[in-house]
Design a protein around this motif. Structure first.
Motif, mmCIF file in Angstrom:
data_model
loop_
_atom_site.group_PDB
_atom_site.id
_atom_site.type_symbol
_atom_site.label_atom_id
_atom_site.label_comp_id
_atom_site.label_asym_id
_atom_site.label_seq_id
_atom_site.Cartn_x
_atom_site.Cartn_y
_atom_site.Cartn_z
ATOM 1 N N ARG A 47 0.815 -1.219 0.000
ATOM 2 C CA ARG A 47 0.000 0.000 0.000
ATOM 3 C C ARG A 47 0.850 1.271 0.000
ATOM 4 N NH1 ARG A 47 -2.926 0.790 4.588
ATOM 5 N NH2 ARG A 47 -1.584 -0.556 5.843
ATOM 6 N N ARG A 48 2.175 1.123 0.097
ATOM 7 C CA ARG A 48 3.064 2.280 0.133
ATOM 8 C C ARG A 48 3.481 2.707 -1.272
ATOM 9 N NH1 ARG A 48 3.541 5.697 4.469
ATOM 10 N NH2 ARG A 48 3.929 4.546 6.389
ATOM 11 N N GLU A 49 3.571 4.021 -1.447
ATOM 12 C CA GLU A 49 4.166 4.611 -2.655
ATOM 13 C C GLU A 49 5.476 5.247 -2.253
ATOM 14 O OE1 GLU A 49 2.237 7.238 -5.645
ATOM 15 O OE2 GLU A 49 0.397 6.425 -4.773
ATOM 16 N N PHE A 50 6.559 4.875 -2.931
ATOM 17 C CA PHE A 50 7.888 5.336 -2.543
ATOM 18 C C PHE A 50 8.362 6.478 -3.431
ATOM 19 C CE2 PHE A 50 7.669 0.666 -1.881
ATOM 20 C CZ PHE A 50 7.512 0.709 -0.501
ATOM 21 N N ARG A 51 9.118 7.382 -2.793
ATOM 22 C CA ARG A 51 9.727 8.483 -3.530
ATOM 23 C C ARG A 51 11.242 8.311 -3.639
ATOM 24 N NH1 ARG A 51 6.967 12.923 -4.473
ATOM 25 N NH2 ARG A 51 8.796 14.240 -4.208
ATOM 26 N N LYS A 52 11.887 7.974 -2.510
ATOM 27 C CA LYS A 52 13.334 7.830 -2.553
ATOM 28 C C LYS A 52 13.837 7.163 -1.285
ATOM 29 C CE LYS A 52 17.375 10.410 -4.077
ATOM 30 N NZ LYS A 52 17.846 11.702 -4.589
ATOM 31 N N LEU A 53 14.876 6.355 -1.431
ATOM 32 C CA LEU A 53 15.575 5.757 -0.301
ATOM 33 C C LEU A 53 17.008 6.258 -0.308
ATOM 34 C CD1 LEU A 53 15.854 3.696 2.047
ATOM 35 C CD2 LEU A 53 16.446 1.975 0.318
ATOM 36 N N GLU A 69 14.211 -3.649 -9.152
ATOM 37 C CA GLU A 69 15.030 -2.995 -10.166
ATOM 38 C C GLU A 69 14.526 -1.581 -10.407
ATOM 39 O OE1 GLU A 69 16.635 -3.892 -14.724
ATOM 40 O OE2 GLU A 69 15.244 -5.282 -13.729
ATOM 41 N N ASN A 70 15.448 -0.642 -10.599
ATOM 42 C CA ASN A 70 15.148 0.770 -10.841
ATOM 43 C C ASN A 70 14.505 1.463 -9.642
ATOM 44 O OD1 ASN A 70 16.105 0.574 -13.532
ATOM 45 N ND2 ASN A 70 14.106 -0.218 -14.188
ATOM 46 N N PHE A 71 14.685 0.897 -8.427
ATOM 47 C CA PHE A 71 14.163 1.554 -7.234
ATOM 48 C C PHE A 71 14.920 2.873 -7.015
ATOM 49 C CE2 PHE A 71 13.545 2.443 -2.756
ATOM 50 C CZ PHE A 71 12.225 2.061 -2.553
ATOM 51 N N PRO A 72 14.225 3.939 -6.606
ATOM 52 C CA PRO A 72 14.880 5.249 -6.414
ATOM 53 C C PRO A 72 15.784 5.251 -5.185
ATOM 54 C CG PRO A 72 12.579 5.368 -5.740
ATOM 55 C CD PRO A 72 12.762 4.020 -6.381
ATOM 56 N N GLY A 93 21.390 3.771 8.994
ATOM 57 C CA GLY A 93 21.826 3.775 7.608
ATOM 58 C C GLY A 93 20.718 3.723 6.579
ATOM 59 N N LEU A 94 19.478 4.019 6.987
ATOM 60 C CA LEU A 94 18.333 3.931 6.075
ATOM 61 C C LEU A 94 17.358 5.078 6.330
ATOM 62 C CD1 LEU A 94 17.693 0.125 6.582
ATOM 63 C CD2 LEU A 94 18.419 1.144 4.404
ATOM 64 N N VAL A 95 17.036 5.841 5.295
ATOM 65 C CA VAL A 95 16.021 6.891 5.380
ATOM 66 C C VAL A 95 15.162 6.787 4.125
ATOM 67 C CG1 VAL A 95 15.552 9.356 5.545
ATOM 68 C CG2 VAL A 95 17.568 8.401 6.679
ATOM 69 N N LEU A 96 13.875 6.578 4.320
ATOM 70 C CA LEU A 96 12.942 6.367 3.197
ATOM 71 C C LEU A 96 11.915 7.482 3.163
ATOM 72 C CD1 LEU A 96 11.802 4.453 0.933
ATOM 73 C CD2 LEU A 96 10.375 3.440 2.738
ATOM 74 N N GLU A 97 11.754 8.113 2.006
ATOM 75 C CA GLU A 97 10.680 9.088 1.827
ATOM 76 C C GLU A 97 9.599 8.449 0.980
ATOM 77 O OE1 GLU A 97 11.449 13.384 1.704
ATOM 78 O OE2 GLU A 97 10.546 13.315 -0.298
ATOM 79 N N CYS A 98 8.365 8.562 1.461
ATOM 80 C CA CYS A 98 7.246 7.919 0.776
ATOM 81 C C CYS A 98 5.973 8.728 0.992
ATOM 82 C CB CYS A 98 7.059 6.489 1.295
ATOM 83 S SG CYS A 98 6.971 6.356 3.100
#
Length: 264
Positions: A47-53, A69-72, A93-98
């Motif tokens: 259900r998540r839409e991702f913008r960038k990791l 593949e091609n994940f931002p 070491g992980l920051v996700l914008e969604c």
């Protein structure tokens, strides 16, 4: 040492990455999550839409499974990641914008499995507490948590880190009128028990055999009078006289355990 041109370049990169510190609500209404459990759970949530990791190489290697593949994805250093999150936040070491999760309606929950309890929070505003309650709700198979939209923390990094992945697992319904939501629960057959230290009956004795909603108020003030009036019963947790009360997230965990163990 970096020369003037290199310093300018570094400052420019930091400015592009920063986007402001805070609880995890990033610019333009997007949500910023951090920490392995929170990020990993979000990545597994369809259900998540991702913008960038943004991540270190070690952070990506710590994830369970490979990124599509091609994940931002942008690799970044630890100090770069620190500019993206709340001060001293353990980002691992992980920051996700969604995007924020889609809103849910109370009918989505009331039409579900009635054997699973519902947790109702009245003006519990600390994101650490709400996150911890989400974690307990996931552990004890609660159907949802329900809060008033104006008196609850936003979905964000601090809350998600405290929830340790449960933000992606437990439905969270925000309502305009909490009293009306409690009325809807009663119409759906739920017995509404408010936790109150001054109540005479203990929580385990007050539990019904059927569907139950656990209502908790904010620390200090407790439930508002109107919310308590919309409960079918008020009950207390039988704690020692040496302690006046429990943290609201601890109280929620104990109550959820009691519901899970009833009849066993």
């Amino acid at each position: 040492m970096a020369n003037r041109g290199e310093k300018k370049k570094l400052r420019g990169r930091a400015a592009r990455m920063q986007g402001g510190r805070g609880s995890g609500r990033a610019t333009q209404g997007h949500v910023r999550l951090w920490g392995r459990h929170a990020v990993e759970a979000a990545l597994k949530n369809p259900r998540r839409e991702f913008r960038k990791l943004w991540a270190t190489h070690e952070g990506v290697e710590s994830l369970d499974g490979e990124l599509p593949e091609n994940f931002p994805l942008e690799y970044a250093g630890v100090q770069d990641l620190e500019r993206l999150v709340a001060r001293d936040a353990p980002h691992q070491g992980l920051v996700l914008e969604c995007e924020a999760l889609d809103d849910l309606h109370i009918t989505d929950v009331l039409s579900g499995d009635p054997t699973r309890p519902i947790v109702v929070l009245d003006q519990v505003t600390d994101p650490h507490n709400v996150g911890a309650i989400l974690r307990s709700a996931a552990a004890f198979n609660a159907a949802a948590i329900i809060t008033q939209d104006r008196h609850a923390p936003p979905e964000g990094g601090v809350l998600a880190k405290s929830a340790s992945g449960a933000l992606e697992l437990v439905p969270w319904v925000r309502v305009v009128n909490l009293a009306r939501a409690l009325e809807d629960m009663a119409e759906a057959g739920y017995w509404r028990i408010g936790l109150a230290g001054e109540a005479e009956e203990d929580f385990a004795s007050a539990l019904p055999a059927g569907p139950v909603a656990i209502v908790l108020g904010a620390e200090g003030d407790g439930m508002r009078q109107n919310i308590a009036a919309h409960c079918d019963n008020l009950a207390r947790l039988p704690i020692s006289n040496l302690m006046e009360s429990l943290n609201v997230s601890n109280a929620a965990a104990i109550a959820l355990y009691a519901v899970a163990m009833r009849g066993s």
